[in-house]
Every structure is written in structure tokens, then in C-alpha cells.
Design an enzyme around this catalytic site. Structure first.
Site, PDB file in Angstrom:
ATOM      1  N   LEU A  64      -2.723  -1.250  -3.102  1.00  0.00           N
ATOM      2  CA  LEU A  64      -3.621  -0.312  -2.436  1.00  0.00           C
ATOM      3  C   LEU A  64      -3.019   1.078  -2.492  1.00  0.00           C
ATOM      4  CD1 LEU A  64      -4.438  -3.136  -1.249  1.00  0.00           C
ATOM      5  CD2 LEU A  64      -5.019  -1.931   0.860  1.00  0.00           C
ATOM      6  N   LEU A  99       0.832  -1.195   0.000  1.00  0.00           N
ATOM      7  CA  LEU A  99       0.000   0.000   0.000  1.00  0.00           C
ATOM      8  C   LEU A  99       0.866   1.244   0.000  1.00  0.00           C
ATOM      9  CD1 LEU A  99      -0.251   1.342   3.148  1.00  0.00           C
ATOM     10  CD2 LEU A  99      -1.478  -0.797   3.479  1.00  0.00           C
ATOM     11  N   SER A 100       0.329   2.319  -0.567  1.00  0.00           N
ATOM     12  CA  SER A 100       1.022   3.600  -0.674  1.00  0.00           C
ATOM     13  C   SER A 100       2.302   3.411  -1.498  1.00  0.00           C
ATOM     14  CB  SER A 100       1.281   4.173   0.718  1.00  0.00           C
ATOM     15  OG  SER A 100       1.714   5.497   0.659  1.00  0.00           O
ATOM     16  N   ASN A 101       3.455   3.766  -0.965  1.00  0.00           N
ATOM     17  CA  ASN A 101       4.691   3.516  -1.706  1.00  0.00           C
ATOM     18  C   ASN A 101       4.896   2.028  -1.950  1.00  0.00           C
ATOM     19  OD1 ASN A 101       5.357   6.202  -1.924  1.00  0.00           O
ATOM     20  ND2 ASN A 101       6.878   6.187  -0.296  1.00  0.00           N
TER      21      ASN A 101
END
Length: 585
Positions: A268, A243-245
């Protein structure tokens, strides 16, 4: 032919009888509680550091509170005994090692061999994705391979020449291999942070980091179960998730996966950028850092959580508007008109109102400046002591704010508590300020100029960003992208939407869940009012992983994009299945 991987000495630990892989023995209640204590704060044991790092990673990602639904509506927290295998790894062509870790549960399912590979969110350390990859994979008998992707809190203190050893404890340079040991640093140059100061631009290699972690995972499964070896991508399903990075990293891995290792990818809220589509994170983050503090004074933000956290008189948003006017960035004369002008500029560059409203939380925490200062240093490959725009990191004594040197207690906790991007955990972000009433403006102007300017540094930074562009994944690879419609840190309009459109225009068939009322930080949902307005994203990530596994193991069709359209805000009570609008089992 691929260049052989290089791994250092592998440290193997067992986790049973009051300890486990998923929660460090804390269980759900313990994870949600106060930070796990150190018996000797200046000299915590490896086991204590690990437990607190796991706890911090869970609390930084998931809403574990009584209203959040974890353990009741989605996810579970059983005790998962097993072994951990960890090492420092090096990619061909880079200078600095990174950390890899494989968790192998005792009840690993040999009949349905499964390896989940993941990368840390943000710039977090090795356990940074445990709430997603570990939380989904370990209870179902999958092994989980983690990479810190060249980030993490293995901070090196130039004042005393210490860094972080493989077991998480502090050690002097030369006494043991360190997670990060910058070469040729001057004493008292400050705190060296791997993501910002490695000289490698690690983001350019995030996809390779993930694939290397997958290979390490297979090798450690060979070691864990020699009678069942070899474990290969041909007999072990490898699912990449983050998720994110970390979400961006697994999508990058999908594009770099020339050997066809990955069986499916679930990303995500990914920080992803593709050629000619969307916007790079550094671009819109430096823009938000400059303009959003002023725009928050506009009527559109009346009643928005975090929008007007007044810490001075006059308040920060009025000061920023006046500063931008003085620097020729705005033309309006009155504060109200200046706020409206700043808001119009953000809208014109593609910001949507939902993202701007939630982006107020990142503004109130000064997150835009903190993150882009680190990223600028990484893109320009600057060492400690030479960060762009005059920034630097220095240690802080507890409660007094004095920089350098760090106390033993502060240093000892860095690996467990640090986010990988200071400030925080007793490390200050210094520089880039002046003595005006809007002290952070000079640094923000400088960071923005590195994106829009024409000097050598600006050209170098843009080249660094260009090296992070995603490549097209192979045809037929199942890819599921899950993103909150109200993400204010990585807006869906700048990242997932253009990425998915690019895939579809190229003949790929990704699944895209754009989740109504979901934003970037599930952990923020514990704040009153803020949590009332949103739903968490993590349950949709678990559901997407369930669907990916059913597709791989049972041949079920992949879900449709429309599966999450019924989500609605949680309200003041506990999260319900009706709020999610998604069958989770």
C-alpha cells in the site's frame, strides 16, 4: 549459501484473559480513546508500554472514529489470544540490531498455514504495521511476523546513557542488550535515533529485513507448535504486506527473494524507487519543503484544508515567497506572481495538482523538513552529534521547551509514543534555523543542496539513495499495489506508477489499484472537511489481501486493475459501501 541469521535471546509472552494480540485488551473503543495510562508514569511496566505502543500504532494508521467504517464496513476487532516472540536481530554486514516480533494466535490455522510478514510504516516501531498486517491476518488465524526494519523509537539518551531494552523499558548501557546503543558518543550529544544515527543506512536493507523476519516467523512457529514442525516456505504460505515505507520494504523484499520464500506481496502507498523511473523520496520531499509553502498562496489552493494555517503575521507562505526571491530561487516580484512561479516549478517537475493539494497537510505539520533531516543523516551514515545541516535531537521538558536532559516521565514513554522521526513525544528537532522571519529556510536549503549539489556530502547522499533502489521480483510472483490517487506524501506518479510500468515492461503482471480520492494518512480523515473529501485506503488494502489469499488458497484469478474506479469522497457523514465502490467480502 545464505549467511545464517543472528537472533538474540527470544522473549516469549502470553496474552489472554483481558489482554490479546490485536488490541492489547483495549478493543476497538479503547484503541480509539485517550492514550492508555501508566500506573507509575516514570516507570511503566512492559505490559503498559506494549498496550500503549499497540494503541499508538493503530491510531497513527487507521481511522477508528465513528465515521471511518472500521469494524462495520471492513475489518474487525475480536479478542485474539496468543503468544508473542520477540528478539533483537542482526543482518550480516550491519552494525546495529533491529527488532523482530512474531504474533502467534491460539487459533492458528494448521490446515491452511499462513504467515503474514510485514515492516513498519514510516520510521515507526515494531507494532507500526499492526493495523494492516495484524488487523487482516490475526482474526483469520494467520501468524504475523513484524520487523522495525532498522527504525523505531528505541531512542538512546546520551545525557544519562540509557536506551530501550527488549521489553520496552529503559535500561542503562551495559546493564542489558539495548535496541540501539551508539558507540563512542559524547555525553549531552543529544538523543540518538536508530534510523538517523545507526551508521547502517537501514533503508538499503529493508528488503533483507523483511525476509529475515519471515525466517524468524517460521522458526517461532516451530517453537510454538513443535508437533507440527517444521514450518517452511514450502508448507506455509507467506504473504508480505506493508504500507508507506513498509510497502516499499515488501516490494524490496520481492526483489531480494532469491530463495522464493514469498507467496504473494501486497503493498500500500509504497515508498519505492526503481532505476531510471520516477523520483526518489528525498528528491521530491526536499523540493516540496522548499517550494510548497510559497506555492500554497496561489489561487489553486483556495479553500484547501491545511493550506493556509496562519501562525504569524505576515503568514508563512508570504514569508517563504519573499525568502526564495531573496535567495535567487524565484524571479517574480509580487507575492501573487511568486506563488504562481513556485507552483509552476512544482508542476514542471512532475507534481500533480491533487498531490500538491493534499501535500499541504505535510507542509503545515513541517513534516517534509523533519523526515528529510533524518533521512539525510541515515544516507550519509552520520552519528548522533554530527547530523548534516546542523540538525540534532534534544529532549524537551513538558510544557517548557528546554532541551536536555529529559525527565524520567518523558524518557519512559518514548518507546511507546515516539514515531521514530522526531520531533514528537518530548524530543525536539533542533538546528537548521536562523533568527529571520522564515527560520526554517536555511535547513531546507541545505537539505535540498545535498540532492542537487556537487560537493562530497551531496555525492555521498546520492550514493546512499542509490543503494535503496528496488530489484526486479521473480516472474510469477503475485504482486498487488494499492495507492491513493491523491497521495500528497508519496505521490503515485513518482512511486507506484513508474514501479508498475517497470514491472510490466519487464514481463511481470502486477495488479495495480489506483484508488480515487484516497490519500496517504487515513488517520487524518478524522479532521473535519479533510475527511469529507477522501476515502480511506486501508479497506482497499484489506480487500487486496483477501484477493491475494483467495488466489493462493482457492486458485481464484487475481483481480483486475479496474476494480476500484467507483470510489468517491465520503462527505460529511459516515463512510458507506457506496463510497468505496468495492465488494469487500
Amino acid at each position: 549459501m545464505s549467511t545464517p541469521d543472528r537472533f538474540g535471546e527470544v522473549r516469549v509472552t502470553t496474552h489472554r484473559d483481558g489482554d490479546d494480540l490485536l488490541s492489547g485488551g483495549l478493543g476497538l473503543r479503547g484503541l480509539a480513546g485517550t492514550p492508555a495510562a501508566f500506573a507509575r508514569p516514570a516507570a511503566p511496566t512492559p505490559a503498559e508500554l506494549r498496550r500503549r505502543a499497540i494503541q499508538g500504532s493503530w491510531k497513527g494508521i487507521a481511522d477508528l472514529g465513528p465515521l471511518g467504517g472500521f469494524g462495520t464496513l471492513y475489518g474487525r476487532m475480536p479478542s485474539v489470544p496468543g503468544r508473542e516472540f520477540t528478539a533483537f536481530a542482526t543482518l550480516p554486514g550491519v552494525r546495529v540490531p533491529h527488532r523482530v516480533l512474531v504474533q502467534v494466535p491460539d487459533d492458528f490455522d494448521r490446515t491452511k498455514r499462513c504467515l503474514v510478514v510485514t515492516a513498519s510504516s514510516g520510521s515507526r516501531g515494531i507494532y507500526g504495521a499492526i493495523a494492516l498486517a495484524g488487523g487482516w491476518g490475526l482474526p483469520r488465524g494467520c501468524a504475523v511476523a513484524y520487523t522495525d526494519k532498522g527504525t523505531g523509537a528505541g531512542y538512546f539518551d546520551t545525557a544519562d546513557g540509557t536506551g530501550v531494552a527488549l521489553d520496552g523499558t529503559r535500561a542503562k548501557a551495559g546493564e542489558a542488550p539495548l535496541e540501539f546503543e551508539p558507540a563512542g558518543t559524547a555525553p549531552h550529544a543529544g538523543i540518538a535515533v536508530k534510523h538517523a544515527h545507526s551508521g547502517d543506512n537501514p533503508e538499503a536493507d529493508w528488503g533483507r529485513h523483511v525476509l529475515q523476519a519471515a525466517r524468524f516467523g517460521l522458526a517461532m512457529l516451530d517453537r510454538a507448535f513443535p508437533d507440527a514442525a517444521p514450518f517452511t516456505a514450502g508448507n506455509t504460505r507467506i504473504i508480505a504486506t506493508g504500507l508507506s515505507n513498509g510497502g516499499g520494504a515488501v516490494l524490496r523484499a520481492a526483489g531480494d527473494d532469491e530463495d522464493g520464500m514469498l507467496a504473494a506481496v501486497v503493498a500500500l502507498e509504497p515508498n519505492i524507487h526503481v532505476p531510471g523511473h520516477g523520483r526518489a523520496f528525498y528528491d521530491y520531499a526536499t523540493e516540496a519543503a522548499l517550494l510548497l509553502p510559497c506555492a500554497l498562496a496561489a489561487p489553486a489552493f483556495d479553500g484547501v484544508p491545511f493550506a493556509r494555517v496562519a501562525t504569524a503575521a505576515p503568514p508563512a507562505w508570504a514569508l517563504r515567497c519573499a525568502s526564495l526571491k531573496a535567495h535567487g530561487k524565484l524571479t517574480a516580484v509580487t507575492p501573487g506572481a511568486q506563488a504562481s512561479e513556485a507552483l509552476a516549478m512544482l508542476r514542471a517537475s512532475g507534481w500533480q495538482d491533487d498531490a500538491l493539494a493534499v501535500g499541504a497537510s505535510s507542509t503545515s505539520l513541517d513534516l517534509w523538513r523533519a523526515v528529510t533531516a533524518a533521512y539525510a543523516s541515515a544516507y550519509l551514515r552520520r552519528p548522533v552529534g554530527r547530523m548534516p545541516c546542523g540538525f540534532s535531537y534534544h529532549a524537551q521538558y513538558p510544557g517548557v521547551g528546554l532541551a536536555d536532559p529529559a525527565s524520567a516521565i518523558v524518557r519512559a514513554a518514548w518507546w511507546a509514543d515516539g514515531s521514530g522521526v522526531p520531533p514528537g513525544a518530548g524530543v525536539l528537532l533542533a538546528g537548521g534555523t536562523d533568527l529571520s522571519l522564515d527560520p526554517t529556510l536555511p535547513g531546507n536549503l541545505c537539505l535540498r543542496e545535498l540532492w542537487i549539489g556537487q560537493g562530497a556530502d551531496a555525492r555521498g547522499l546520492r550514493q546512499g539513495v542509490e543503494a535503496t533502489l528496488a530489484r526486479l521480483p521473480r516472474a510469477g510472483l503475485p504482486i498487488l499495489v494499492v495507492h491513493g490517487a491523491q497521495d500528497g506524501l508519496i505521490p503515485v506518479a513518482f512511486s507506484s506508477e513508474p514501479y508498475v510500468a517497470w514491472l510490466r515492461a519487464s514481463g511481470r503482471l502486477p495488479v495495480f489499484w489506483k484508488v480515487p480520492y484516497a490519500q496517504h494518512f487515513d488517520a487524518f480523515l478524522a479532521f473535519p472537511d479533510f475527511g469529507d473529501r477522501h476515502v480511506p485506503l486501508l479497506p482497499f488494502g484489506y480487500a487486496a489481501l483477501d484477493r491475494a489469499w483467495a488466489h493462493l488458497a482457492e486458485g481464484r484469478p487475481l483481480p483486475e486493475d479496474a476494480a476500484v474506479r467507483e470510489a468517491r469522497p465520503r462527505g460529511p457523514g459516515a463512510l458507506t459501501a457506496e463510497n468505496l465502490g468495492l465488494p469487500l467480502h
